[in-house]
Write a protein that holds these residues in place. Structure first.
Motif, PDB file in Angstrom:
ATOM      1  N   ALA A 117      -3.167  -3.796  -9.663  1.00  0.00           N
ATOM      2  CA  ALA A 117      -2.510  -4.903  -8.920  1.00  0.00           C
ATOM      3  C   ALA A 117      -1.258  -4.479  -8.076  1.00  0.00           C
ATOM      4  O   ALA A 117      -0.933  -4.947  -6.952  1.00  0.00           O
ATOM      5  N   LYS A 118      -0.632  -3.477  -8.395  1.00  0.00           N
ATOM      6  CA  LYS A 118       0.546  -2.942  -7.827  1.00  0.00           C
ATOM      7  C   LYS A 118       0.030  -2.174  -6.484  1.00  0.00           C
ATOM      8  O   LYS A 118       0.612  -2.322  -5.267  1.00  0.00           O
TER       9      LYS A 118
ATOM     10  N   LEU B 169      -5.437  -2.190 -19.705  1.00  0.00           N
ATOM     11  CA  LEU B 169      -4.132  -3.018 -19.147  1.00  0.00           C
ATOM     12  C   LEU B 169      -3.610  -2.008 -18.065  1.00  0.00           C
ATOM     13  O   LEU B 169      -3.233  -2.771 -17.371  1.00  0.00           O
ATOM     14  N   ASP B 170      -3.239  -0.732 -18.408  1.00  0.00           N
ATOM     15  CA  ASP B 170      -2.624  -0.123 -17.427  1.00  0.00           C
ATOM     16  C   ASP B 170      -3.423  -0.068 -16.062  1.00  0.00           C
ATOM     17  O   ASP B 170      -2.739  -0.142 -15.049  1.00  0.00           O
TER      18      ASP B 170
ATOM     19  N   GLN C 289      -2.968  -2.997 -14.139  1.00  0.00           N
ATOM     20  CA  GLN C 289      -1.694  -2.999 -13.510  1.00  0.00           C
ATOM     21  C   GLN C 289      -1.424  -2.273 -12.570  1.00  0.00           C
ATOM     22  O   GLN C 289      -0.952  -2.479 -11.408  1.00  0.00           O
ATOM     23  N   HIS C 290      -2.040  -1.244 -12.519  1.00  0.00           N
ATOM     24  CA  HIS C 290      -1.796  -0.237 -11.523  1.00  0.00           C
ATOM     25  C   HIS C 290      -2.743  -0.872 -10.064  1.00  0.00           C
ATOM     26  O   HIS C 290      -2.323  -0.484  -9.185  1.00  0.00           O
TER      27      HIS C 290
END
Length: 297
Positions: free
Chosen positions: A77-78, A70-71, A74-75
């Motif tokens: 996507a950012k 998940l992390d 998310q990274h």
């Protein structure tokens, strides 16, 4: 490093909760999903799910790997969001220039940051050689130099010019400045003094000064801190040549006088950045300040 494809397959499996549906979602076969999960478990050295007939339960190690997956997502996507987002009033600008220009620009940069709090400006005072070196090594993005660099390595744009001033103690205000005057006064030297003296004497339009051998000028003092160079001059010790921005920012300039030369003496300024490097939009905001606060060519 864990295979990102296996991690994504595992993440999808946990979220979907079913091998067949995971395979459909990822355009894979069910055996392909099972094989990637087994390879991920082998890479981790622990079972990530506990298989119960056609169902499964996630293990504690599996929960940790799922959170890791998940992390990463998310990274990523950012990162993709930041790559596509170029705010002209947000982010860090890294700039290097001479000490005199730093004195000129820094107050203006602070005003800009007050208007745009998300804008951060890193200003480095450095000689030409270090400015170009830092651009090459990507520790800064934009520089101002006084000599046009190699076009094969740098993009170069004329920015404007700086006026150079012959600065003396106040007692010389009404006097005609001759070569003998300067010999008797002595020069306050600094790292750029020889360069500035040569430019000034060559361009000021006074034939007598153009004949001065700068190597024979007696040294009244030497200091390498820009903010201190004019201190001895203000106390009646020696003369020097500096950009007018250094004179304007000096707190005791009422104790100084400027030589009134027949011709103005200028040094061209060049904006440089690494060749083929496209700067973010925030540098256009910075460029407006840079161009508004120097003399035009």
């Amino acid at each position: 490093m864990l295979n990102p494809t296996w991690l994504n397959t595992f993440k999808t499996l946990i979220e979907v909760g079913h091998f067949t549906q995971t395979a459909e979602k990822l355009y894979m076969t069910q055996p392909g999903v099972s094989q990637q999960i087994k390879k991920l478990e082998q890479a981790c050295g622990h079972p990530l799910i506990k298989r119960i007939n056609k169902q499964f339960e996630i293990t504690e190690q599996g929960r940790q790997v799922y959170q890791y997956a998940l992390d990463i997502a998310q990274h990523e996507a950012k990162l993709l969001e930041s790559l596509g987002f170029d705010d002209p009033y947000s982010g860090q600008c890294r700039l290097a220039c001479s000490g005199s220009l730093a004195l000129l620009y820094y107050p203006e940069f602070l005003k800009l940051q007050q208007q745009h709090p998300n804008l951060s400006i890193h200003l480095e005072a450095a000689p030409n050689s270090k400015v170009l070196k830092d651009i090459t090594e990507a520790s800064i993005d934009l520089g101002i130099v006084t000599q046009k660099p190699n076009a094969c390595e740098f993009n170069t744009e004329q920015l404007g010019c700086e006026y150079l001033c012959l600065i003396l103690p106040k007692r010389f205000e009404s006097q005609t400045i001759t070569a003998q005057t300067l010999m008797e006064c002595g020069v306050v030297k600094h790292p750029d003094s020889a360069h500035y003296l040569s430019l000034y004497f060559d361009q000021c339009g006074v034939a007598e000064l153009a004949e001065i051998n700068i190597d024979k000028l007696p040294t009244a003092s030497y200091v390498n801190q820009l903010s201190q160079i004019l201190l001895p001059v203000s106390q009646g010790i020696g003369f020097t040549v500096l950009p007018k921005s250094a004179f304007d920012s000096f707190i005791h300039k009422q104790a100084l006088t400027l030589h009134q030369a027949p011709q103005k003496v200028t040094e061209q300024l060049y904006l440089v950045n690494k060749r083929n490097r496209q700067l973010p939009a925030r540098y256009q905001t910075l460029l407006k300040v840079l161009k508004a606060n120097v003399s035009p060519l």
